[in-house]
Design an enzyme around this catalytic site. Sequence first.
Site, PDB file in Angstrom:
ATOM      1  N   ARG A   1      38.849   9.938 -63.060  1.00  0.00           N
ATOM      2  CA  ARG A   1      37.619  10.695 -63.208  1.00  0.00           C
ATOM      3  C   ARG A   1      36.714  10.301 -62.035  1.00  0.00           C
ATOM      4  O   ARG A   1      36.267   9.158 -61.967  1.00  0.00           O
ATOM      5  CB  ARG A   1      36.997  10.344 -64.555  1.00  0.00           C
TER       6      ARG A   1
ATOM      7  N   HIS B   1      31.082   9.780 -66.506  1.00  0.00           N
ATOM      8  CA  HIS B   1      31.693  10.223 -67.766  1.00  0.00           C
ATOM      9  C   HIS B   1      31.058  11.538 -68.213  1.00  0.00           C
ATOM     10  O   HIS B   1      31.730  12.528 -68.475  1.00  0.00           O
ATOM     11  CB  HIS B   1      31.509   9.146 -68.833  1.00  0.00           C
TER      12      HIS B   1
ATOM     13  N   TYR C   1      29.945   0.000 -63.793  1.00  0.00           N
ATOM     14  CA  TYR C   1      31.228  -0.551 -64.242  1.00  0.00           C
ATOM     15  C   TYR C   1      32.401  -0.306 -63.297  1.00  0.00           C
ATOM     16  O   TYR C   1      33.515  -0.686 -63.605  1.00  0.00           O
ATOM     17  CB  TYR C   1      31.556  -0.035 -65.651  1.00  0.00           C
TER      18      TYR C   1
HETATM   19  C1  LIG Z   1      35.092   8.856 -82.714  1.00  0.00           C
HETATM   20  C2  LIG Z   1      34.197   8.761 -81.515  1.00  0.00           C
HETATM   21  N1  LIG Z   1      33.709   7.566 -81.123  1.00  0.00           N
HETATM   22  C3  LIG Z   1      32.901   7.478 -80.039  1.00  0.00           C
HETATM   23  C4  LIG Z   1      32.553   8.603 -79.347  1.00  0.00           C
HETATM   24  C5  LIG Z   1      31.623   8.504 -78.130  1.00  0.00           C
HETATM   25  N2  LIG Z   1      32.418   8.782 -76.919  1.00  0.00           N
HETATM   26  C6  LIG Z   1      32.403  10.006 -76.352  1.00  0.00           C
HETATM   27  S1  LIG Z   1      33.465  10.117 -75.080  1.00  0.00           S
HETATM   28  C7  LIG Z   1      33.983   8.517 -75.259  1.00  0.00           C
HETATM   29  C8  LIG Z   1      35.049   7.969 -74.343  1.00  0.00           C
HETATM   30  C9  LIG Z   1      36.336   8.723 -74.457  1.00  0.00           C
HETATM   31  O1  LIG Z   1      37.235   8.269 -73.514  1.00  0.00           O
HETATM   32  P1  LIG Z   1      38.641   8.949 -73.285  1.00  0.00           P
HETATM   33  O2  LIG Z   1      39.328   9.188 -74.582  1.00  0.00           O
HETATM   34  O3  LIG Z   1      39.366   8.113 -72.284  1.00  0.00           O
HETATM   35  O4  LIG Z   1      38.324  10.386 -72.686  1.00  0.00           O
HETATM   36  P2  LIG Z   1      37.563  10.782 -71.333  1.00  0.00           P
HETATM   37  O5  LIG Z   1      36.118  11.045 -71.698  1.00  0.00           O
HETATM   38  O6  LIG Z   1      37.725   9.673 -70.363  1.00  0.00           O
HETATM   39  O7  LIG Z   1      38.205  12.046 -70.874  1.00  0.00           O
HETATM   40  C10 LIG Z   1      33.281   7.914 -76.296  1.00  0.00           C
HETATM   41  C11 LIG Z   1      33.428   6.482 -76.677  1.00  0.00           C
HETATM   42  C12 LIG Z   1      33.078   9.836 -79.799  1.00  0.00           C
HETATM   43  N3  LIG Z   1      32.782  10.996 -79.189  1.00  0.00           N
HETATM   44  N4  LIG Z   1      33.908   9.885 -80.860  1.00  0.00           N
END
Ligand SMILES: Cc1ncc(C[n+]2csc(CCOP(=O)(O)OP(=O)(O)O)c2C)c(N)n1
Lengths: 329, 391
Positions: free
Chosen positions: B285, B289, B298
């Site tokens: 990415r 985020h 980070y």
């Molecule tokens: C169950 C849940 N816990 C926490 C969040 C908050 N949150 C949103 S995105 C994220 C990180 C997700 O990372 P990843 O699965 O690697 O996907 P990426 O965003 O990197 O594509 C978090 C912790 C959420 N949306 N859902």
Amino acid sequence: MATETLTLGKALNTGLRRALENDPKVVIMGEDVGKLGGVFRITDGLQKDFGDQRVIDTPLAESGIIGTAVGLAIRGYRPVCEIQFDGFVYPAYDQIVSQVAKMHYRSRGKLNIPMVIRIPFGGGIGAVEHHSESPEAYFAHTAGLKVVSCANPQDAYVMIQQAVASDDPIVFLEPKRRYWEKGQVDLDAPLSEAYPLHSARVVRSGSHVTLLAYGPMVRTCLDAATAAAEDGRELEVIDLRTLSPLDLGVVYESVRRTGRAVVVHEAPSNVGLGAEIAARITEECFYSLESPVLRVAGFDTPYPAARVEEDYLPDLDRVLDAVDRSFGW
Amino acid sequence: MAKGDPGAGPRGRRAAPRSRKAATGDPELVQLLTPEGARVDSVTGPDGVEYRVDFTDEEYRGLYRDLVLVRKLDAEATALQRQGELGIWASLLGQEAAQVGSGRALRTQDMAFPTYREHGVLYCRGIDPIMPLSLFRGVDQGGWDPNEFKFNMYTIVIGAQTLHATGYAMGVAMDGKTGTDDGEAVIAYFGDGATSQGDVNESFVWAGVFNAPLVFFCQNNQYAISEPLERQTRIPLYRRAAGFGFPGIRVDGNDVLATYAVTRHALDNARHGQGPSLIEAYTYRMGAHTTSDDPTRYRIASEVEAWQAKDPIARVKAFLEREQIADAGFFTEVDEQARREAVDLRERVLAMPDPEPTTLFEHVYPNGSPLLDEQRAEFSRYLESFEGSAH
Ligand SMILES: Cc1ncc(C[n+]2csc(CCOP(=O)(O)OP(=O)(O)O)c2C)c(N)n1
């Protein structure tokens, strides 16, 4: 008219069988629902007759049961999920409140999730912990879900079919300690007109106090009314049947007549259904009330060990005591 | 624009010997186009499958166009957020190849279950790119019809959609829609962070047990907000599949050709009744985020630069130039189209009206609710009480 004497459990089983017969898209899924017929045998014989694609033994994963049912519903199926016991619904809680309840709204009506989540709930069977809980308030608080509970075999038979046929996602609470109680069931009862799913019903008329209950506590309230009649008190008993949305028209009408109301449920009283009902009655019937709306409920403790559950559960005496207090005002 | 299937020709055959080594680079990473833009004819993955693509020149150009358009629309959305027109935006910058490669590998009948970042897949499914903008602007919760486009709503709760995909795929199998070349397959998108969720692991169990026609497509972009991959796993993610009883493969997620080949192969396996598989698209990415995030807290600049050198679009461009598949006029024309579409998108976002207040009561229940009808009526009366008043 085909009328039979059935237990509440058998009535549910017969209703589910009808639902499977009437719509090939209905599938039943859950832990042990197949060969075993469920731990309470509510799905007894259904896999044998409809096959393991219609009655699916699932992995031991509650979130999986509900989450995959969402996908099946999107695909056009009508899943009926069994959660084995009330205390095990929590791993699926996220899927139920965040996904099942909101899909229709989030898609602005383009997706329907016509699923039924069956939960044997409540205590009184001497079980170990996590097997006797009343989680209805968690679900009734969630917009997008409907929550209903049956209290007698006739309702069990009709309501489960109505729930399966409905496009709304429905949490269907089965009073597990009443599974073995018998009653007359009209197997030809019409599903739509006679008793709409979302309607409360007066199950015993009386003019002195209105008792409001659902599920397992309806029987308790009826017994209390019988006992009170010997003392010359006529208690009206209303089976709420639907907890979300509440059908309050019947309730207001009754309370305006009797001037007194007592809500009875097994779940803890704190922030429970009783609080909501009492608040609404107060808003709507304030000038008709002779005394405050009282609650008889479980204590605000975790469901206790079986040897003391009779102390925890509202019983006939606690209901009658509340009736007395209602007259003490 | 490359519509439909750019790779209608032969692809992804099964190859016999397991011993054959991958042709280039990391043996764990399927790659058909190097970061320098050199084409690899075919590569045998660690799964023993020979991966290749066989595109016409026009199809190659179509993929390039997709990548550029998707990046441009994403950049425009980021800009709109910065100007206060969107509440938040989850950018796909850096992940274009993973999304376009897998998105174009889908056939019309296949169903996708995305997360909140799959704007490239959404685009490949033929959905107007304005749609996710209304979600992030707060006008609605995603306005497309999931059944019409075979692309479900964005899912914010991490991992929840993988179970929906599994159930849907079970339904496909129950409908008897697998086992032939025109069978249906399902794809579930999620991130590296999501692999820690219970729902994702439950969906692995279910899909395996029910042999669901499903491709789990994990975009490992190395971070879950601030948490690096090491906070989610101590083995490469694709290897987890073995523990659930289905194949897993890692593909260069910045390589649109390899992503296409690997996804097409997995989807075809699924549609032919061979059950689920897990693809780990190894990518990065490049941006934050979401627009609320500060990635400098980070991660270090040198890491970002190293990934910059693996850019998914630059390598396709280098390839097209080297092979003389496209000339300068083509690249100018694509840029011009991207610019026009971005301007158009911007104008439409700015013109997007707020919904009427009472729409908040709509579509709570298919069959309505008396309680809600009452509240809605009360709220309408309340609103009307302001009519003609001084504010
Ligand atoms: C169950 C849940 N816990 C926490 C969040 C908050 N949150 C949103 S995105 C994220 C990180 C997700 O990372 P990843 O699965 O690697 O996907 P990426 O965003 O990197 O594509 C978090 C912790 C959420 N949306 N859902």
